[in-house]
Design an enzyme around this catalytic site. Structure first.
Site, PDB file in Angstrom:
ATOM      1  N   GLY A   1       0.848  -1.189   0.000  1.00 13.76           N
ATOM      2  CA  GLY A   1       0.000   0.000   0.000  1.00 13.76           C
ATOM      3  C   GLY A   1       0.882   1.237   0.000  1.00 13.76           C
ATOM      4  O   GLY A   1       2.085   1.140   0.269  1.00 13.76           O
TER       5      GLY A   1
ATOM      6  N   CYS B   1       5.368  -6.315   1.331  1.00 17.46           N
ATOM      7  CA  CYS B   1       5.780  -4.915   1.428  1.00 17.46           C
ATOM      8  C   CYS B   1       5.122  -4.220   2.630  1.00 17.46           C
ATOM      9  O   CYS B   1       5.397  -4.593   3.764  1.00 17.46           O
ATOM     10  CB  CYS B   1       5.500  -4.200   0.112  1.00 17.46           C
ATOM     11  N   TYR B   2       4.210  -3.281   2.409  1.00 14.87           N
ATOM     12  CA  TYR B   2       3.561  -2.613   3.544  1.00 14.87           C
ATOM     13  C   TYR B   2       2.944  -3.630   4.490  1.00 14.87           C
ATOM     14  O   TYR B   2       2.990  -3.461   5.716  1.00 14.87           O
ATOM     15  CB  TYR B   2       2.486  -1.637   3.037  1.00 14.87           C
TER      16      TYR B   2
ATOM     17  N   HIS C   1       8.216  -7.599  -4.035  1.00 14.62           N
ATOM     18  CA  HIS C   1       6.902  -7.847  -4.645  1.00 14.62           C
ATOM     19  C   HIS C   1       6.916  -9.131  -5.480  1.00 14.62           C
ATOM     20  O   HIS C   1       7.305  -9.100  -6.645  1.00 14.62           O
ATOM     21  CB  HIS C   1       6.518  -6.639  -5.516  1.00 14.62           C
TER      22      HIS C   1
ATOM     23  N   GLU D   1       4.466 -10.551  -6.737  1.00 17.83           N
ATOM     24  CA  GLU D   1       3.344 -10.594  -7.682  1.00 17.83           C
ATOM     25  C   GLU D   1       3.685 -10.009  -9.049  1.00 17.83           C
ATOM     26  O   GLU D   1       2.956 -10.236 -10.005  1.00 17.83           O
ATOM     27  CB  GLU D   1       2.116  -9.876  -7.090  1.00 17.83           C
TER      28      GLU D   1
ATOM     29  N   ASP E   1     -17.910 -11.441 -22.584  1.00 18.24           N
ATOM     30  CA  ASP E   1     -18.617 -11.617 -21.316  1.00 18.24           C
ATOM     31  C   ASP E   1     -20.054 -12.100 -21.540  1.00 18.24           C
ATOM     32  O   ASP E   1     -20.495 -13.070 -20.932  1.00 18.24           O
ATOM     33  CB  ASP E   1     -18.634 -10.305 -20.509  1.00 18.24           C
TER      34      ASP E   1
ATOM     35  N   LYS F   1     -11.114 -11.323 -16.019  1.00 16.78           N
ATOM     36  CA  LYS F   1     -11.326 -11.455 -17.466  1.00 16.78           C
ATOM     37  C   LYS F   1     -10.634 -12.691 -18.064  1.00 16.78           C
ATOM     38  O   LYS F   1     -11.213 -13.391 -18.888  1.00 16.78           O
ATOM     39  CB  LYS F   1     -10.802 -10.188 -18.157  1.00 16.78           C
TER      40      LYS F   1
END
Ligand code: XMP
Length: 513
Positions: free
Chosen positions: A55, A82-83, A169, A171, A227, A369
């Protein structure tokens, strides 16, 4: 539904949805919830593990987002990122300090042996760092699991309580082995199975639809986009003929699109498909209109009118299906308006007249998605639909700069068809996001044979993008550009000049209007 799940506490970093995507790539279902979700509510979700995201704050900031420290006593494993790691240290009696120098970008960590979090990984590994603060004193029970030259606690862990934190990170793509770290946390530490697959989703969702709808009927606006196509197919599998699809042709579709929708869903999938060809009605309302916002309004209002009129003809229908996706329903703490949890409005239903009362059914609201596309493949939809490029609701009308006329639409449709024929086969290798033609209200002089021409200009818009929020123009090979240009100029009557749009977003937008 009692799915095995991970709960991700969102502390407001811009890319938190990426963490959720990484977890799901490990075939583990997860939910992203606000950081201040009460512990009782978290317990009620029965998570197999909890992840605290990064964050923008510092734990020292006035009003910095804190979770309830009881999160660490729930008895389920926790991973801070992280945060999230700094907060874990801060709340559990460790200390956090400003780093001597803020660290942004590539770094190399040295991994200590023996922890489950880094099982199968050892030695030096590349990571992506982005922080100003760092853990300066470990809380009781924790050990250092990895360090860098400048960050003495690049990863920490308390193996008894199953609490872990990483300063980097995992990710992002710049931590190329980040998936292994998530796999270790999810499967080895939290004990999650690999149960979240699109096949299991289809089974679950089909059952859930049957339970919810009973012997009711469902109305679904089918546009041929990914979709709505997946929603319709899923519903059709679940309730067969009690699904009623309505497809409205607004006269601004691309070449062959209406025919494809009717062929695939009506003929091949054998759905109850009501095709409303309202081309004349839309074009009469749009004729000569040049202002882009007016074009959008006219098309939006007309769509509601036509859809509602068709719906009234179809007897009693209880439900309206919508292709709402997970990013639309996440209560985002990083959204505009700050940590007050904003839920995006479901814009598509708002406009229906009051006498049409439907209950909403949103079978894709748990999916990202990329998962929707995989469900589409699972359901046997053709790849031309599953990997279709995004196409705006107002269609070709907003790719026709200047007044809408039937003649200009025909020119644009023909030019766009050439762009698609040439680029569709390369969409994956060139990693294209959208590829289309725009007709400009500019005529210029040319020669054809011995005659002078004075005809329209087409601009090609071909872009790469991750999410449509930012975009770059695609670096197409010159021969390919040349071929597209030749085909448009030779085959499309009314065009004698083709340009290539080399603007990025921002500051330009993807569409011209
Ligand atoms: P822009 O032009 O804002 O486009 O960079 C971002 C993405 O949104 C699509 N787009 C629309 N989609 N109705 C839609 O359904 C619209 O009015 C509309 N305008 C833009 C665009 O194609 C791109 O993918």
């Amino acid at each position: 539904m009692s799915r095995e799940k991970i709960v991700i506490l969102d502390f407001g970093a811009q890319y938190n949805q990426l963490i959720a995507r990484r977890v799901r790539e490990q075939n583990v279902y997860c939910e992203l919830v606000p950081y201040d979700t009460p512990v009782a509510k978290l317990r009620g979700r029965k998570p197999k593990g909890i992840i605290l995201t990064g964050g923008p704050s510092s734990v020292f900031d006035q009003g910095a987002p804190h979770c309830d420290p009881a999160v660490f006593a729930l008895g389920v494993p926790v991973l801070g990122i992280c945060y999230g790691t700094q907060l874990m240290a801060h709340l559990l009696g460790g200390a956090v300090a400003k780093a001597k120098a803020a660290e942004y970008g590539h770094a190399s960590i040295r991994i200590a042996r023996g922890s489950k979090l880094f099982r199968g990984l050892s030695g030096e590994m590349p990571v992506w760092m982005s922080h100003g603060d760092q853990v300066s004193k470990l809380p009781d029970g924790f050990a250092v699991l990895a360090k860098t030259d400048t960050c003495p606690v690049a990863a920490m862990g308390d193996t008894k309580r199953h609490l872990y934190g990483v300063q980097f990170h995992p990710e992002v793509v710049h931590t190329p082995w980040g998936g292994d770290l998530f796999a270790n946390f999810l499967h080895r530490i939290c004990g999650c199975g690999r149960n979240w697959t699109m096949a299991s989703f289809v089974t679950e969702a089909t059952e859930a639809i049957r339970q919810e709808v009973g012997d009711g009927r469902v109305l679904c606006g089918l546009s041929g986009g990914v979709d709505s196509s997946v929603v319709a197919t899923l519903l059709h599998n679940a309730i067969g003929d009690r699904l009623q699809c309505v497809f409205v042709n607004n006269g601004c579709l691309r070449e062959g699109e209406a025919e494809q929708v009717v062929r695939v869903f009506g003929d091949e999938f054998n759905m109850n498909l009501h095709y409303a060809d309202a081309t004349d009605e839309f074009l009469a309302a749009l004729n000569g209109v040049a202002d882009p916002e007016r074009k959008r309004k006219i098309i939006g209002h007309k769509f509601i009118d036509v859809f509602a009129a068709e719906a009234r003809k179809l007897g009693t229908i209880h439900y309206l299906a919508q292709g709402t996706l997970y990013p639309d329903v996440i209560e985002s703490v990083s959204a505009k308006g700050g940590p007050s949890s904003v839920i995006k409005s479901h814009h598509n239903v708002g406009g229906l007249p009051k006498d049409l009362k439907f209950k909403l059914i949103e079978p894709l609201r748990d999916l990202f998605k990329d998962e929707v596309r995989r469900v589409g493949l699972e359901l046997g939809l053709p790849s031309s639909i599953v990997y279709r490029q995004p196409f705006p609701g107002p269609g070709l009308a907003v790719r026709l700069v200047g007044p809408v006329t039937a003649e200009r639409l025909a020119i644009l449709r023909a030019a766009d068809q050439r762009v698609r024929e040439e680029l569709d086969p390369h969409q994956h290798t060139l990693r294209l996001w959208q590829w289309f033609a725009v007709l400009l209200p500019v005529q210029s002089v040319g020669v054809m044979g011995d005659a002078r021409t004075y005809e329209y200009t087409v601009s090609l818009r071909v872009i790469t993008s991750e999410d449509g929020m930012t975009a770059d123009w695609a670096k197409l090979p010159h021969e390919l550009l040349g071929r597209i240009s030749n085909r448009i100029i030779n085959e499309v009557k009314g065009v004698n000049r083709v340009l290539y749009d080399i603007s990025s977003k921002p500051p330009a937008t993807i569409e011209w209007e």
